[in-house]
Design a protein around this motif. Structure first.
Motif, PDB file in Angstrom:
ATOM      1  N   UNK A  66       0.798  -1.232   0.000  1.00 53.53           N
ATOM      2  CA  UNK A  66       0.000   0.000   0.000  1.00 53.53           C
ATOM      3  C   UNK A  66       0.828   1.278   0.000  1.00 53.53           C
ATOM      4  N   UNK A  67       1.974   1.313   0.699  1.00 52.64           N
ATOM      5  CA  UNK A  67       2.808   2.519   0.708  1.00 52.64           C
ATOM      6  C   UNK A  67       3.632   2.672  -0.568  1.00 52.64           C
ATOM      7  N   UNK A  68       3.585   1.674  -1.432  1.00 49.15           N
ATOM      8  CA  UNK A  68       4.319   1.746  -2.685  1.00 49.15           C
ATOM      9  C   UNK A  68       3.541   2.383  -3.814  1.00 49.15           C
ATOM     10  N   UNK A  69       2.282   2.707  -3.584  1.00 48.82           N
ATOM     11  CA  UNK A  69       1.419   3.242  -4.643  1.00 48.82           C
ATOM     12  C   UNK A  69       1.644   4.743  -4.819  1.00 48.82           C
ATOM     13  N   UNK A 119      -1.211   8.907   5.030  1.00 47.17           N
ATOM     14  CA  UNK A 119       0.171   8.777   5.476  1.00 47.17           C
ATOM     15  C   UNK A 119       1.117   9.549   4.558  1.00 47.17           C
ATOM     16  N   UNK A 120       2.271   9.908   5.087  1.00 47.60           N
ATOM     17  CA  UNK A 120       3.305  10.526   4.272  1.00 47.60           C
ATOM     18  C   UNK A 120       3.999   9.447   3.443  1.00 47.60           C
ATOM     19  N   UNK A 121       4.434   9.783   2.226  1.00 51.76           N
ATOM     20  CA  UNK A 121       5.258   8.841   1.468  1.00 51.76           C
ATOM     21  C   UNK A 121       6.576   8.577   2.191  1.00 51.76           C
ATOM     22  N   UNK A 122       7.232   7.494   1.811  1.00 54.90           N
ATOM     23  CA  UNK A 122       8.534   7.142   2.399  1.00 54.90           C
ATOM     24  C   UNK A 122       9.612   7.221   1.332  1.00 54.90           C
ATOM     25  N   UNK A 123      10.853   7.412   1.783  1.00 53.28           N
ATOM     26  CA  UNK A 123      11.970   7.526   0.854  1.00 53.28           C
ATOM     27  C   UNK A 123      13.258   7.175   1.576  1.00 53.28           C
ATOM     28  N   UNK A 124      14.359   7.263   0.847  1.00 55.49           N
ATOM     29  CA  UNK A 124      15.668   7.110   1.478  1.00 55.49           C
ATOM     30  C   UNK A 124      15.896   8.214   2.492  1.00 55.49           C
ATOM     31  N   UNK A 152       8.962  11.032   4.428  1.00 54.58           N
ATOM     32  CA  UNK A 152       9.793  10.800   5.602  1.00 54.58           C
ATOM     33  C   UNK A 152      10.816   9.715   5.260  1.00 54.58           C
ATOM     34  N   UNK A 153      11.933   9.731   5.965  1.00 59.90           N
ATOM     35  CA  UNK A 153      12.981   8.743   5.719  1.00 59.90           C
ATOM     36  C   UNK A 153      12.617   7.409   6.371  1.00 59.90           C
ATOM     37  N   UNK A 154      12.868   6.344   5.653  1.00 63.12           N
ATOM     38  CA  UNK A 154      12.677   5.002   6.197  1.00 63.12           C
ATOM     39  C   UNK A 154      13.728   4.714   7.262  1.00 63.12           C
ATOM     40  N   UNK A 155      13.317   4.075   8.344  1.00 61.85           N
ATOM     41  CA  UNK A 155      14.284   3.552   9.312  1.00 61.85           C
ATOM     42  C   UNK A 155      14.922   2.285   8.745  1.00 61.85           C
ATOM     43  N   UNK A 156      16.011   1.847   9.369  1.00 63.22           N
ATOM     44  CA  UNK A 156      16.661   0.620   8.900  1.00 63.22           C
ATOM     45  C   UNK A 156      15.712  -0.564   9.028  1.00 63.22           C
ATOM     46  N   UNK A 157      14.959  -0.624  10.108  1.00 60.85           N
ATOM     47  CA  UNK A 157      13.993  -1.720  10.272  1.00 60.85           C
ATOM     48  C   UNK A 157      12.932  -1.674   9.181  1.00 60.85           C
ATOM     49  N   UNK A 158      12.493  -0.466   8.822  1.00 62.82           N
ATOM     50  CA  UNK A 158      11.509  -0.337   7.746  1.00 62.82           C
ATOM     51  C   UNK A 158      12.101  -0.714   6.396  1.00 62.82           C
ATOM     52  N   UNK A 159      13.359  -0.398   6.171  1.00 58.20           N
ATOM     53  CA  UNK A 159      14.012  -0.804   4.926  1.00 58.20           C
ATOM     54  C   UNK A 159      13.983  -2.321   4.800  1.00 58.20           C
ATOM     55  N   UNK A 160      14.282  -3.000   5.876  1.00 49.74           N
ATOM     56  CA  UNK A 160      14.271  -4.471   5.844  1.00 49.74           C
ATOM     57  C   UNK A 160      12.860  -4.995   5.567  1.00 49.74           C
TER      58      UNK A 160
END
Length: 371
Positions: A66-69, A119-124, A152-160
């Motif tokens: 869903x956050x990838x749309x 929600x806000x989009x996510x990014x590096x 907002x920036x992804x956390x390392x846990x969110x990146x995983x």
């Protein structure tokens, strides 16, 4: 030109797949997924099946979570209904003799909160794509364009967790009957937001050095290989080394993308799909850079970007390209390979029907024989 001497119609081997020609239908957003749920449908199945004479079809960008749309009415591959909808498409393409990969897509910051449940989009990184618009559904059922929201920036846990989402999406694509998957790592979307230096200001293992900025690309690609069952040749990756599209700019793109090509070669993916800039004043991709990419990557190289039959044949004969993707020509010419074989004129597409709507401008373009 006799077919056995025409480089466009020489068969090519992609892993275990034998492709009948070197013509690729690349991913093109058409925004016809059924609502609610962004579900692929019978109309989309007809559209892709009409174009099954391509050596390889790569589906429109298909969001993995869903956050990838990032755009209205684009299909996902996240729910069971979406997987079932894509099975309609793959069954139709296979019945028509075609081969189709799913392009797996996470747009990252190129989205709007209205598409993401607020929600806000996510990014590096928390860097907005200034001046970049995405389209949302207006009340009249037509796309309206709005500035992409601040991410907002992804956390390392969110990146995983996102890497896990890619792995699951690849498995979902296999369940939906796709022959393979393509990672969208180009055009300013999420993976590109990690790679390009001006879009990534992280100071952890995913930012700073070139090795760190390529880490996410490597982790996602390996996850896709796992997701499709371990066969790396069933995975391709789309890159856009010089396009600066959607606000992604790298300080030294040739060094960066030669390193990316070497990394993908080490992983063993089946192909890299290079998106050349195709607008009028776009940066030119030098021939020597293409030749260095050829030397850096042992797999199939696909190029896309305003190619016609003559330019495509010249690229294949020169050897720095193995396949050529024709984007807009496939919109209005469902039998494009036959037209290229015969040197027949190409129909023009209707810009007003590219995004959203129904069959008009999607499945009602006639074949050369019908025309």
């Amino acid at each position: 030109m006799l077919e056995q001497h025409d480089p466009l119609f020489r068969p090519v081997t992609l892993g275990s797949l034998q492709l009948p020609n070197r013509i690729v239908m690349p991913p093109m957003t058409r925004s016809r997924a059924s609502q609610p749920g962004d579900v692929p449908n019978a109309l989309m199945a007809e559209y892709y099946a009409q174009r099954a004479s391509a050596g390889l079809i790569v589906s429109e960008g298909t969001w993995i979570s869903p956050l990838g749309k990032g755009y209205a009415w684009t299909p996902g591959i996240h729910t069971q209904a979406q997987i079932d909808g894509w099975r309609l498409v793959t069954d139709a393409v296979h019945a028509a003799g075609g081969t189709i990969f799913a392009q797996l897509w996470h747009v990252g910051r190129l989205s709007h909160a209205s598409l993401l449940g607020g929600q806000a989009p996510v990014s590096s990184s928390a860097i907005q794509a200034e001046g970049v618009n995405v389209f949302v559904a207006e009340a009249d059922g037509k796309p309206g364009f709005v500035q992409a929201s601040m991410p907002r920036a992804l956390s390392v846990a969110e990146i995983r967790a996102v890497v896990d989402d890619y792995r699951q999406a690849a498995g979902n694509a296999v369940a939906a009957g796709f022959d393979g998957v393509e990672l969208h790592a180009a055009n300013g979307y999420l993976v590109n937001q990690f790679i390009d230096s001006h879009a990534n200001d992280r100071d952890d293992d995913y930012g700073g050095s070139l090795e760190n900025r390529l880490r996410f690309l490597g982790e996602v690609t390996r996850a896709l290989v796992e997701g499709v069952g371990g066969d790396a040749k069933r995975v391709g990756v789309r890159l856009a080394p010089l396009t600066t599209l959607n606000g992604c700019v790298d300080a030294d793109p040739e060094t960066t993308y030669l390193a990316a090509a070497r990394l993908l070669g080490e992983i063993g993916v089946g192909y890299i799909h290079i998106a050349e800039a195709d607008w009028d004043d776009a940066p030119h991709m030098p021939l020597d850079f293409k030749e260095r990419l050829r030397a850096a990557f042992p797999g199939i190289l696909i190029y896309a970007g305003k190619y016609d039959g003559a330019r495509a044949r010249a690229a294949l004969e020169a050897g720095w390209a193995d396949m050529i993707a024709f984007g807009r020509p496939f919109v209005a010419n469902p039998d494009l390979p036959a037209r290229l074989r015969q040197g027949a004129p190409l129909a023009a597409h209707d810009r007003d029907t590219l995004f959203g709507g129904g069959a008009h401008g999607l499945t009602d373009y006639p074949s050369l024989q019908a025309a």
